[in-house]
Design a protein around this motif. Structure first.
Motif, PDB file in Angstrom:
ATOM      1  N   ALA A   1       2.782   6.783  -6.821  1.00  0.00           N
ATOM      2  CA  ALA A   1       1.866   7.806  -7.343  1.00  0.00           C
ATOM      3  C   ALA A   1       2.406   9.198  -7.007  1.00  0.00           C
ATOM      4  CB  ALA A   1       0.464   7.608  -6.762  1.00  0.00           C
TER       5      ALA A   1
ATOM      6  N   SER B   1      -0.978   0.470 -10.422  1.00  0.00           N
ATOM      7  CA  SER B   1      -2.097  -0.157  -9.695  1.00  0.00           C
ATOM      8  C   SER B   1      -1.591  -1.455  -9.071  1.00  0.00           C
ATOM      9  CB  SER B   1      -3.248  -0.460 -10.654  1.00  0.00           C
ATOM     10  OG  SER B   1      -2.844  -1.460 -11.564  1.00  0.00           O
ATOM     11  N   ARG B   2      -2.373  -1.990  -8.167  1.00  0.00           N
ATOM     12  CA  ARG B   2      -2.043  -3.285  -7.558  1.00  0.00           C
ATOM     13  C   ARG B   2      -1.926  -4.358  -8.663  1.00  0.00           C
ATOM     14  NH1 ARG B   2      -1.109  -6.226  -2.441  1.00  0.00           N
ATOM     15  NH2 ARG B   2      -0.838  -8.226  -3.451  1.00  0.00           N
TER      16      ARG B   2
ATOM     17  N   GLU C   1       0.834  -1.213   0.000  1.00  0.00           N
ATOM     18  CA  GLU C   1       0.000   0.000   0.000  1.00  0.00           C
ATOM     19  C   GLU C   1       0.862   1.255   0.000  1.00  0.00           C
ATOM     20  OE1 GLU C   1      -3.196   0.404  -0.441  1.00  0.00           O
ATOM     21  OE2 GLU C   1      -3.287  -1.773  -0.713  1.00  0.00           O
TER      22      GLU C   1
ATOM     23  N   PRO D   1       2.627   6.422 -11.233  1.00  0.00           N
ATOM     24  CA  PRO D   1       1.507   5.654 -10.680  1.00  0.00           C
ATOM     25  C   PRO D   1       1.453   4.208 -11.182  1.00  0.00           C
ATOM     26  CG  PRO D   1       0.730   7.230 -12.322  1.00  0.00           C
ATOM     27  CD  PRO D   1       2.185   7.544 -12.069  1.00  0.00           C
TER      28      PRO D   1
ATOM     29  N   LEU E   1       2.617   1.708  -3.397  1.00  0.00           N
ATOM     30  CA  LEU E   1       1.740   2.203  -4.461  1.00  0.00           C
ATOM     31  C   LEU E   1       1.469   3.699  -4.270  1.00  0.00           C
ATOM     32  CD1 LEU E   1      -0.777  -0.783  -4.824  1.00  0.00           C
ATOM     33  CD2 LEU E   1       1.248  -0.273  -6.208  1.00  0.00           C
TER      34      LEU E   1
ATOM     35  N   ASP F   1      -1.102  -3.852 -11.831  1.00  0.00           N
ATOM     36  CA  ASP F   1       0.161  -3.634 -12.561  1.00  0.00           C
ATOM     37  C   ASP F   1       1.306  -4.300 -11.808  1.00  0.00           C
ATOM     38  OD1 ASP F   1      -1.112  -1.987 -14.408  1.00  0.00           O
ATOM     39  OD2 ASP F   1      -0.556  -0.119 -13.385  1.00  0.00           O
TER      40      ASP F   1
END
Ligand code: HQG
Length: 181
Positions: free
Chosen positions: A44, A51-52, A37, A49, A40, A54
């Motif tokens: 960003a 995503s989980r 978390e 950025p 990520l 990705d």
């Protein structure tokens, strides 16, 4: 993600998880882990950025298995290659009879004298597979394959570690245990 995007993101993750955690505003614990978390959010914030999904794609498809998730999936770390101080806590393990190391012909004279040294890394890297090994050697020049008498070294008290991605690691390989082609 396109292959180019995946490669770009994977290189950024290598930078963050091996060398410069501050580039994504994270810190690593003593074994190299950071919370997914936080990573990520930090990516960003750094203008990169992810995503989980990705991240799972990058970890799952990386040919050299450079990254690993913790069993609960909440943390991530690089499997090897750190320049920041981490204790990966890999267990010592008995190696197969032979292991291999790919290097460049221009290093051979020095290796004959000093053996294999860890140079800038924490360990000398060895592989059980000759194909991978020649690719590693080709990064430095005309590749040459060295054969290491691993079992014999182990029997004489040298300690081998194996990382989760299959790379074998050792402090030093004396020239005596190297078979030069
Ligand atoms: C050489 C990649 C002169 C050694 C790959 C190598 C691998 C000596 C170079 C990982 C020497 C160091 C590691 C001596 C050793 N005199 N040269 N006495 N002893 N050398 O890059 O093994 O992309 O630090 O032969 O998959 O090439 O990071 O090590 O040629 O597992 O994920 O000094 O790097 O993974 O080069 O590669 P490196 P390496 P990553």
């Amino acid at each position: 993600m396109t292959p180019a995007q995946t490669t770009r993101a994977s290189k950024f993750l290598s930078l963050v998880l091996r060398h410069e955690p501050g580039a994504a505003h994270v810190t690593l614990d003593s074994a190299g882990w950071t919370a997914v978390e936080t990573l990520l959010a930090g990516c960003a914030h750094a203008g990169r950025p992810l995503s989980r999904a990705d991240l799972e794609h990058i970890v799952g498809t990386n040919a050299k298995k450079r990254f690993e998730f913790s069993v609960d999936g909440l943390r991530i770390r690089a499997s090897q290659g750190h320049s920041v101080e981490v204790a990966l806590e890999y267990a010592a393990q008995a190696p197969p009879e032979l292991l291999f190391h790919g290097t460049a012909t221009r290093f051979l004279d020095s290796i004959r004298v000093k053996g294999l040294l860890k140079m800038q890394r924490h360990h000398v890297h060895l592989s059980a597979e000759t194909r991978v090994t020649l690719e590693v050697g080709a990064r430095h020049g005309k590749p040459v394959l060295l054969t290491i008498l691993a079992s014999q070294m182990h029997n004489e008290g040298h300690v081998f570690y194996r990382s989760t991605n299959g790379v074998w690691r050792i402090e030093h390989v004396p020239s005596f245990f190297i078979h030069f082609p």
